[in-house]
Design an enzyme around this catalytic site. Structure first.
Site, mmCIF file in Angstrom:
data_model
loop_
_atom_site.group_PDB
_atom_site.id
_atom_site.type_symbol
_atom_site.label_atom_id
_atom_site.label_comp_id
_atom_site.label_asym_id
_atom_site.label_seq_id
_atom_site.Cartn_x
_atom_site.Cartn_y
_atom_site.Cartn_z
ATOM 1 N N SER A 122 0.865 -1.178 0.000
ATOM 2 C CA SER A 122 0.000 0.000 0.000
ATOM 3 C C SER A 122 0.900 1.226 0.000
ATOM 4 C CB SER A 122 -0.921 0.019 1.223
ATOM 5 O OG SER A 122 -1.914 1.037 1.080
ATOM 6 N N SER A 123 0.413 2.307 -0.587
ATOM 7 C CA SER A 123 1.246 3.499 -0.696
ATOM 8 C C SER A 123 0.387 4.732 -0.889
ATOM 9 C CB SER A 123 2.223 3.371 -1.877
ATOM 10 O OG SER A 123 1.515 3.359 -3.099
ATOM 11 N N SER A 124 1.035 5.884 -0.758
ATOM 12 C CA SER A 124 0.431 7.161 -1.127
ATOM 13 C C SER A 124 1.087 7.589 -2.432
ATOM 14 C CB SER A 124 0.668 8.209 -0.033
ATOM 15 O OG SER A 124 0.093 9.453 -0.400
#
Length: 412
Positions: free
Chosen positions: A102-104
């Site tokens: 998961s990431s921004s």
């Protein structure tokens, strides 16, 4: 040293995105200037190569270095927020290895997609992949929180995003579930946007979009980190959607469509071939973005792995679902290819890439696509004409590349 000011940093980010030609309208600029990204990135990982060449992920938060944390938040960078499906920076102790899950996403990508949505006041939007919630907040700022629905498959990621959205004043509709199913309860939507990469755009999204509405999503290989394109489709009155690839982009794959990396004795898996021949097309060609995209159209589901053994490199392509493989080794100026299984993976890839080269190597933005209840269709060149009885082509047919992929099961 003076602590960086968030307001100034937000304006600086907006200036950066405008200079890059990403931020084009006043409404989206206002959103970038007013939504505090730091509320959605309370902690994250900064990566750097370790002594063994593998990436090491170092936790960053206000507790580690407040000035560095806030400055990094407003860089035009993608920051990893979760490793291996569960490990977050606020629970990590020192640098570690892992697989990002998961990431921004970098603001340039997020804002560029928002601009491409061509939204108008009062429209409704469904976002697939809430992530940190930053992109959700930008949508809420632009359209109003009651007009935005966001679906996140990971319950913990969804909880964190919902908390951050509430903190910043956006009590929008956040849903924990499989975004590939959309969210029929609040349908139909004027816009659907996905912040994950997909093998196929689910037909459920077409059904849940108003005629004339837009679907924006990254399509392409789920097993590769490149060779993907941003598809922009318009839903038509007949229940189909049609459009084109508008540029390159890269996202983590949707969880339900992600594949497990290959491991074990690859040579043993490719020990028994049905055919062997020479090929003048180097597998190194697939290191380039467009050939990688074409390879996945020609051989959907194939994974590419490079392995060293006996002082030479072997490039493998495996399609686990169809139990097929291709193994390529260099032989002078050519490559030797061994293939096994019910489909010849390299034959299909070679044919597609060679035809593309003969057509003048058009950019990925030349790819058009359509989604029907039964399948995805992709084509390059010519014009597809469809009536009730048949589908045919206008233009230089010899330069037309086309593929038709039936919709796979959601769990494939």
């Amino acid at each position: 040293m003076t602590r960086p000011d968030s307001t100034a940093l937000r304006h600086g980010l907006a200036d950066c995105l405008e200079q890059r030609g990403v931020l084009r309208t006043a409404a989206w600029r206002k959103a970038v200037q007013e939504v505090p990204r730091e509320q959605f990135l309370r902690s994250f990982f900064k990566d750097a190569p370790g002594p063994d060449g593998h990436l090491r992920y170092t936790p960053i938060s206000p507790d580690t270095d407040e000035d560095e944390w806030l400055t990094l938040v407003y860089r035009n960078e993608t920051w990893v927020t979760q490793l291996d499906g569960h490990l977050t920076a606020d629970t990590a102790d020192g640098p570690l290895t892992g697989f990002p899950t998961s990431s921004s996403t970098m603001p340039a990508t997020v804002v560029g997609m928002n601009e491409a949505l061509d939204v108008e006041d009062g429209m409704t939007a469904l976002e697939i992949g809430t992530g940190t919630g930053y992109s959700t907040a930008l949508l809420c700022h632009r359209l109003g929180e009651d007009n935005v629905t966001s679906v996140e498959v990971d319950p913990e990621v969804a909880r964190r995003a919902d908390d951050a959205l509430e903190t910043t004043g956006y009590s929008t509709w956040t849903v924990t579930g499989d975004g590939l199913l959309g969210h029929p309860r609040r349908a139909p939507y004027d816009r659907i946007v996905a912040t994950c990469a997909l093998r196929r755009i689910p037909y459920a999204w077409v059904r849940q979009t108003e005629p004339g509405g837009i679907i924006l999503a990254t399509v392409g290989p789920s097993a590769w980190s490149y060779g993907t394109g941003l598809a922009k489709l318009t839903v038509k009155d007949d229940g189909t959607a049609e459009g084109r690839i508008i540029g390159r982009t890269s996202f983590m794959p949707a969880r339900a469509q992600a594949v497990v990396p290959l491991s074990g004795d690859l040579a043993a898996r490719a020990a028994y071939a049905d055919s062997e021949r020479k090929t003048s097309l180097s597998p190194d060609t697939l290191d380039d973005w467009m050939p990688a995209f074409l390879a996945q159209l020609a051989a959907p589901g194939a994974q590419l792995v490079r392995a060293l053994g006996d002082n030479r490199e072997t490039v493998y392509l495996f399609d686990a679902r169809r139990e097929a493989f291709a193994a390529l080794t260099a032989d002078g100026d050519q490559w030797n290819v061994r293939q096994g299984g019910p489909v010849a993976l390299w034959d299909a890839i070679e044919e597609a890439v060679t035809a593309w080269q003969k057509a003048g190597e058009p950019d990925i933005t030349s790819v058009r696509m359509a989604v029907t209840p039964d399948a995805h269709a992709y084509w390059i060149g010519g014009q597809q004409i469809t009536d009730d009885r048949r589908s045919y082509w206008l233009g230089q047919k010899e330069h037309v590349l086309r593929w038709k992929h039936p919709h796979p099961p959601l769990t494939a």
